[in-house]
Design an enzyme around this catalytic site. Structure first.
Site, mmCIF file in Angstrom:
data_model
loop_
_atom_site.group_PDB
_atom_site.id
_atom_site.type_symbol
_atom_site.label_atom_id
_atom_site.label_comp_id
_atom_site.label_asym_id
_atom_site.label_seq_id
_atom_site.Cartn_x
_atom_site.Cartn_y
_atom_site.Cartn_z
ATOM 1 N N ARG A 107 0.885 -1.177 0.000
ATOM 2 C CA ARG A 107 0.000 0.000 0.000
ATOM 3 C C ARG A 107 0.914 1.216 0.000
ATOM 4 N NH1 ARG A 107 -5.172 1.393 3.725
ATOM 5 N NH2 ARG A 107 -6.037 0.046 2.118
ATOM 6 N N HIS A 134 -7.584 1.025 -6.144
ATOM 7 C CA HIS A 134 -7.716 0.113 -4.994
ATOM 8 C C HIS A 134 -8.424 -1.169 -5.467
ATOM 9 C CE1 HIS A 134 -7.777 -1.274 -1.011
ATOM 10 N NE2 HIS A 134 -8.705 -0.504 -0.457
ATOM 11 N N GLN A 137 -10.196 -3.929 -3.074
ATOM 12 C CA GLN A 137 -11.482 -3.506 -2.524
ATOM 13 C C GLN A 137 -12.619 -3.861 -3.478
ATOM 14 O OE1 GLN A 137 -12.199 -1.904 0.525
ATOM 15 N NE2 GLN A 137 -14.224 -2.554 -0.110
ATOM 16 N N ASP A 225 -17.736 6.926 -0.531
ATOM 17 C CA ASP A 225 -16.416 6.801 0.096
ATOM 18 C C ASP A 225 -16.121 8.126 0.790
ATOM 19 O OD1 ASP A 225 -13.872 5.941 0.852
ATOM 20 O OD2 ASP A 225 -12.992 6.088 -1.149
ATOM 21 N N CYS A 266 -16.397 1.329 1.249
ATOM 22 C CA CYS A 266 -15.203 0.510 1.522
ATOM 23 C C CYS A 266 -14.756 0.605 2.969
ATOM 24 C CB CYS A 266 -14.070 0.902 0.587
ATOM 25 S SG CYS A 266 -13.454 2.576 0.824
ATOM 26 N N ARG A 294 -13.231 -8.797 1.945
ATOM 27 C CA ARG A 294 -11.826 -8.473 1.656
ATOM 28 C C ARG A 294 -10.973 -9.715 1.919
ATOM 29 N NH1 ARG A 294 -10.017 -3.289 1.835
ATOM 30 N NH2 ARG A 294 -8.140 -4.241 0.969
HETATM 31 N N1 CP Z 1 -11.138 -0.309 2.826
HETATM 32 C C1 CP Z 1 -9.845 -0.345 3.189
HETATM 33 O O1 CP Z 1 -8.927 -0.547 2.389
HETATM 34 O O2 CP Z 1 -9.647 -0.158 4.523
HETATM 35 P P1 CP Z 1 -8.268 0.052 5.283
HETATM 36 O O3 CP Z 1 -7.731 1.410 4.879
HETATM 37 O O4 CP Z 1 -8.618 -0.012 6.732
HETATM 38 O O5 CP Z 1 -7.307 -1.028 4.864
HETATM 39 N N1 NVA Z 2 -10.313 6.698 -0.767
HETATM 40 C C1 NVA Z 2 -9.827 6.243 0.515
HETATM 41 C C2 NVA Z 2 -9.982 4.765 0.630
HETATM 42 C C3 NVA Z 2 -9.539 4.176 1.939
HETATM 43 C C4 NVA Z 2 -9.638 2.692 1.996
HETATM 44 C C5 NVA Z 2 -8.389 6.668 0.709
HETATM 45 O O1 NVA Z 2 -7.585 6.510 -0.210
HETATM 46 O O2 NVA Z 2 -8.069 7.177 1.786
#
Ligand code: CP
Ligand code: NVA
Length: 308
Positions: A107, A134, A137, A225, A266, A294
Site C-alpha cells: 500500500r 484500490h 477492494q 467513500d 469501503c 476483503r
Molecule cells: N477499505 C480499506 O482498504 O480499509 P483500510 O484502509 O482499513 O485497509
Molecule cells: N479513498 C480512501 C480509501 C480508503 C480505503 C483513501 O484513499 O483514503
C-alpha cells in the site's frame, strides 16, 4: 507469475475465476472460528510481505488472517521503517525482497512505486491501494454484490462524491465485468478521463450526472467513500466538504434508487458526512459483508498470483 496491479490489467476470465474461488473458499469455511486453518493449505511454506506506507485496518488484518488460514506466514512492514524513502531505489528493494519472500503486497502513495516494484520483483506483487486505484477492494465489492443479488453484469452502479482511487477501480471493473456505472459528484472531482475512456471502450456505459437524485434513479447499487482520502491534504478538507455536501447518501437519496438497491462503502466511513448512520446501519447496507469479503477475495487473489 501473476501480479495483481489493477482490475483493467487482469483478464475478465481471471477476474471471474478469482471471484468464484473466493465465494467457494468462503462457503467451505462457513461457521468456523477465524483462527482455524482452511482444509486446503495452498500457502504452506510461503512467506508473504505486507508493506504499508499508509494506515490500514481492513487491508492489513484481512491479508494477514487470509495468509495464515491458507497455511502461510506473514511479515507486516511499515514503509517508514524500511529503507524505502531513505534513498534505496524501489528496484533494489524489489530485488532484495524477492530473495526473502514469495509474495509482496504493498500500500503506497505514488502508483510508480507499485509498478516499479512489480517490474523488478521476481515474485508476484499485489496492489493494496495507491493514490490512484484500490483493486482488492473492488474484488470484495463484486463478490458482495453477487452474493446478495446474483450476477453484476448489466446492473447499474452509482458512485457518489469524489472520483477517487476506489472509484477508479470500480470504473475498471465496469469494463471488465460489464456493468453500467454512473458517477455523481462535482466536476472538480470527476474520475480520470483515461479510466472513463477505458471502460467505455470495453463496452460499458459510463455516465457523469451532476444531479445526485437523477443519478441514483434505477440504481442497483449506491456507493460512497470518504470525502478526504489519505493522499488528500488536510487543508483541502473544508473546500471538499462544501463541494461534496449535496452528494451525501441519506435515506432521502436512497429512496430514489431501486427499492432493493444495496449500499456499499469501503470503510473507514465518516458517519453523517458522506453517508448517514441511518443508511450505513439500515436494511440496504452490506458494508460489513463487504469488509469480510476483503478476506475471501484477497485469499483468491493470492492463490491466483502464486498459481496454487
Ligand atoms: N477499505 C480499506 O482498504 O480499509 P483500510 O484502509 O482499513 O485497509
Ligand atoms: N479513498 C480512501 C480509501 C480508503 C480505503 C483513501 O484513499 O483514503
Amino acid at each position: 507469475m501473476n501480479h495483481f496491479l489493477d482490475i483493467h490489467k487482469t483478464s475478465p476470465e481471471d477476474l471471474r475465476h478469482i471471484i468464484d474461488q473466493a465465494a467457494a473458499m468462503k462457503a467451505a469455511r462457513a461457521g468456523r472460528p477465524k483462527g482455524t486453518p482452511d482444509d486446503e493449505q495452498p500457502l504452506k511454506g510461503r512467506m508473504v510481505a505486507l508493506i504499508f506506507e499508509k494506515p490500514s485496518t481492513r487491508t492489513r488484518v484481512s491479508f494477514d488472517v487470509g495468509v495464515r488460514q491458507m497455511g502461510g506466514e506473514t511479515m507486516v512492514l511499515s514503509g517508514k521503517d524500511m529503507q524505502l524513502g531513505h534513498g534505496e531505489t524501489i528496484a533494489d528493494t524489489a530485488r532484495v525482497m524477492s530473495r526473502y519472500v514469495d509474495l509482496i503486497m504493498i500500500r503506497t502513495f505514488d502508483e510508480t512505486v507499485l509498478t516499479e516494484m512489480a517490474e523488478y520483483a521476481s515474485v508476484p506483487v499485489i496492489n493494496g491501494l495507491t493514490d490512484r486505484t484500490h483493486p482488492c477492494q473492488i474484488m470484495a465489492d463484486i463478490q458482495t454484490f453477487e452474493e446478495h443479488r446474483g450476477p453484476i453484469k448489466g446492473k447499474k452502479v452509482v458512485w457518489t462524491g469524489d472520483g477517487n482511487n476506489v472509484c477508479a477501480s470500480f470504473i475498471h471493473a465496469a469494463g471488465q465485468f460489464g456493468f453500467d456505472f454512473t458517477f455523481t459528484g462535482p466536476k472538480q472531482l470527476d474520475p480520470e478521463d483515461e479510466f472513463v475512456g477505458l471502460a467505455r471502450r470495453a463496452g460499458s456505459t459510463i455516465t457523469i450526472e451532476r444531479d445526485p437524485v437523477k443519478a441514483v434513479e434505477g440504481a442497483d447499487l449506491v456507493v460512497a467513500d470518504t470525502w478526504v482520502s489519505m493522499h488528500d491534504s488536510q487543508s483541502s478538507k473544508e473546500r471538499r466538504h462544501n463541494m461534496l455536501r449535496p452528494y451525501q447518501v441519506n435515506e432521502a437519496l436512497m429512496a430514489h434508487a431501486k427499492p432493493d438497491a444495496l449500499f456499499m462503502h469501503c470503510l473507514p466511513a465518516h458517519r453523517e458526512e458522506e453517508v448517514t448512520s441511518a443508511v450505513m446501519d439500515g436494511p440496504q447496507s452490506v458494508i460489513f459483508d463487504e469488509a469480510e469479503n476483503r478476506l475471501h477475495a484477497q485469499k483468491a487473489v493470492m492463490r491466483w498470483c502464486l498459481g496454487v
